[in-house]
Design an enzyme around this catalytic site. Structure first.
Site, PDB file in Angstrom:
ATOM      1  N   LYS A  76       0.867  -1.182   0.000  1.00 50.18           N
ATOM      2  CA  LYS A  76       0.000   0.000   0.000  1.00 50.18           C
ATOM      3  C   LYS A  76       0.902   1.229   0.000  1.00 50.18           C
ATOM      4  CE  LYS A  76      -3.825   1.988   2.729  1.00 50.18           C
ATOM      5  NZ  LYS A  76      -4.740   1.754   3.873  1.00 50.18           N
ATOM      6  N   SER A 151      -9.602   2.009   2.941  1.00 48.36           N
ATOM      7  CA  SER A 151      -8.720   2.750   2.071  1.00 48.36           C
ATOM      8  C   SER A 151      -7.739   1.874   1.279  1.00 48.36           C
ATOM      9  CB  SER A 151      -7.928   3.760   2.904  1.00 48.36           C
ATOM     10  OG  SER A 151      -7.115   3.103   3.848  1.00 48.36           O
ATOM     11  N   SER A 175      -9.835  -0.454   7.011  1.00 52.19           N
ATOM     12  CA  SER A 175      -9.246  -0.318   5.671  1.00 52.19           C
ATOM     13  C   SER A 175      -8.578  -1.551   5.097  1.00 52.19           C
ATOM     14  CB  SER A 175      -8.245   0.832   5.662  1.00 52.19           C
ATOM     15  OG  SER A 175      -8.950   2.022   5.504  1.00 52.19           O
TER      16      SER A 175
HETATM   17  N1  GLN Z   1     -13.171   4.264   6.437  1.00 47.29           N
HETATM   18  C1  GLN Z   1     -12.456   4.608   7.627  1.00 47.29           C
HETATM   19  C2  GLN Z   1     -12.035   6.061   7.567  1.00 47.29           C
HETATM   20  O1  GLN Z   1     -12.288   6.682   6.579  1.00 47.29           O
HETATM   21  C3  GLN Z   1     -11.303   3.684   7.839  1.00 47.29           C
HETATM   22  C4  GLN Z   1     -10.066   4.067   7.132  1.00 47.29           C
HETATM   23  C5  GLN Z   1      -8.875   3.262   7.528  1.00 47.29           C
HETATM   24  O2  GLN Z   1      -9.002   2.210   8.159  1.00 47.29           O
HETATM   25  N2  GLN Z   1      -7.701   3.769   7.167  1.00 47.29           N
HETATM   26  O3  GLN Z   1     -11.445   6.565   8.473  1.00 47.29           O
END
Ligand code: GLN
Length: 483
Positions: A76, A151, A175
């Site tokens: 990532k 994400s 994410s």
């Molecule tokens: N969807 C969540 C957020 O927008 C989780 C994102 C994540 O785990 N990095 O914060």
């Protein structure tokens, strides 16, 4: 070759059925063909990958290989990689070449894994759909009208589409698990402190945790084996021996108790999802598991608590991007204040700005007690509820998301709707727990994820339960017809 599991690849490499260079070339070719339709990769490091594959082949020749030696992976794009752009999906870091490798990048490279490049993500990992990336949205390989999730959407789509057999992700609020669920792959969010955060660009430091994304629990176990461990450079890293995850995969789940939190099966859950999840639970019961109804009463409070605490931490973490030390700088600043203001306003996207504003507000004098402190109190109570549940059950079983992947563009203008989709993943991060998402079927060709949640350092148990499930089901073997 592209469909083999990591263990089968390792075997093929060991038996010289193919070399790491051949394996790497096969995946690089597939990336060339399919990635333009998915946008899963931000950077492809072809020549470094081929060099690493050659080095892996000589390790294999010398007999000094690990089970990951010569196996292609991707990172990532928020893990720092020396000499390779680390963008965090942001214009702010579009020109940033990290001067060092993140701990997990080093660990996996030392194990001989071959990195093919860096995968797309929501800007600074803030999002649930991968649509907030400066580099554009990732498309879901099952249905290119659908989001890949976020994400870590690039890693999930890449694994699902056979562009790479395994990838790293990070999970601050879902994410790893949510994009894994949306793309029909397996993703593990480890216990907070299990995997070093050193070199992982921070979003919300008290929740960020790196983990593996692959097609099966077995493959995740192999990846985690080389990612986990104590690191003195991360002050929240936990000094605890890393178990042999692979050797724990043969355990029966006969007699284990799985808790079904009633709040995860309430009105938020899409009825077709509920059917798939119930069918998966039946499979666990056939394997001898007992199922027990439990309650996690503060489940809904996870959303407001998370969306106060993480923006608060993000507003502080992102203050380092000031146009001076890293990344983007505006043209012809009038003075220092103009430089800060314009650099940040020109380089951050909407969602990141929204969170910096919310976070700064929640931390400001007069509001700190009302918002930030209150959210921390909820966090504590929520973590206590999980502990009460683990006095009665071994693992918790739930859906990963209330709905399958939604259409691209359908929620991006409505952040509240987007945040509500995170309802089943956030509690785990607030409580620092490990959890895994495994494929459990599809609805109209869009995958469904089953979530298993463990107590702290329960990764072995989680991986084993997921593996047992995957021994008697074939959801994880299904693949998108693709593009
Ligand atoms: N969807 C969540 C957020 O927008 C989780 C994102 C994540 O785990 N990095 O914060």
């Amino acid at each position: 070759m592209l469909d083999l599991s990591l263990t089968q690849m390792a075997q093929g490499l060991a038996e010289r059925k193919f070399s790491s260079v051949e394996l790497t070339q096969a995946f690089l070719q597939r990336i060339q063909i399919v990635n333009p339709q998915l946008n899963a990769f931000i950077t492809i490091t072809e020549s470094q990958a081929l060099d690493a594959a050659k080095a892996a082949d000589s390790q294999l020749e010398k007999g000094t290989a690990t089970p990951l030696t010569g196996i292609p992976i991707a990172h990532k794009d928020l893990f720092c990689t020396e000499g390779v752009k680390t963008s965090c999906g942001s214009k702010m870091l579009d020109n940033f070449i990290a001067p060092y490798d993140a701990a997990i990048v080093t660990n996996l490279a030392e194990a001989g894994a071959v990195s093919l490049g860096k995968t797309n993500l929501d800007e600074f990992a803030m999002g649930s759909s991968n649509e907030s990336s400066f580099y554009g949205a990732v498309k879901n390989p099952w249905d290119t009208q659908a989001v890949a999730g976020g994400s870590s959407g690039g890693s999930a789509a890449a694994v699902a589409a056979r562009l790479v057999p395994a990838a790293t992700g990070s999970d601050t609020g879902g994410s790893i698990r949510q994009p894994a669920a949306f793309c029909g792959i397996t993703g593990l969010k480890p216990t907070y402190g299990r995997v070093s955060r050193w070199g992982m660009v921070a979003y919300a430091s008290s929740m960020d945790q790196a983990g593996p994304m692959a097609r099966s629990a077995e493959d995740c176990a192999l990846m985690l084996q080389h990612m986990a461990g104590f690191d003195a450079r991360d002050s929240t890293s936990i000094e605890q021996a890393v178990p042999d995850y692979l050797s724990q995969l043969g355990n029966s789940i006969q007699g284990m108790t799985f808790g079904l939190p009633k709040e995860y099966f309430a009105e938020d859950l899409n009825p077709q999802m509920a059917e798939r999840i119930q069918a998966a639970i039946k499979e666990l019961e056939k394997l001898g598991a007992k199922v027990k109804a439990i309650s996690l009463p503060l489940t809904r409070m996870a959303i407001p608590a998370y969306y106060v605490i993480t923006p608060a931490e993000a507003s502080s973490n992102l203050s380092r991007f000031d146009g001076v030390r890293y990344g983007y700088r505006c043209e012809d600043p009038k003075d220092l204040e103009d430089l800060y203001k314009r650099s940040r306003s020109e380089a951050f996207g909407h969602e990141v700005k929204r969170r910096i504003l919310i976070g700064t507000y929640a931390l400001s004098e007069g509001f700190y007690d009302a918002y930030y402190n209150k959210a921390q109190q909820i966090r504590r109570l929520l973590a206590e509820d999980f502990q009460k549940a683990f006095q009665q059950v071994d693992l918790i079983v739930a859906p990963t998301t209330p709905n399958p992947a939604f259409d691209l563009g359908s929620k991006i203008t409505d952040p509240i709707q987007m945040y509500l989709e995170d309802i089943y993943t956030l509690g785990v991060n607030l409580a620092g727990l490990p959890a895994i998402s495994v494929p459990a079927g599809q609805i109209n060709n869009r995958p469904v994820g089953l979530q298993l949640i463990g107590n702290h350092f329960g990764e072995s148990q989680l991986l084993n339960a997921a593996h047992q499930f995957q021994q008697v089901t074939d959801h994880h073997l299904q693949k998108p017809a693709l593009v």
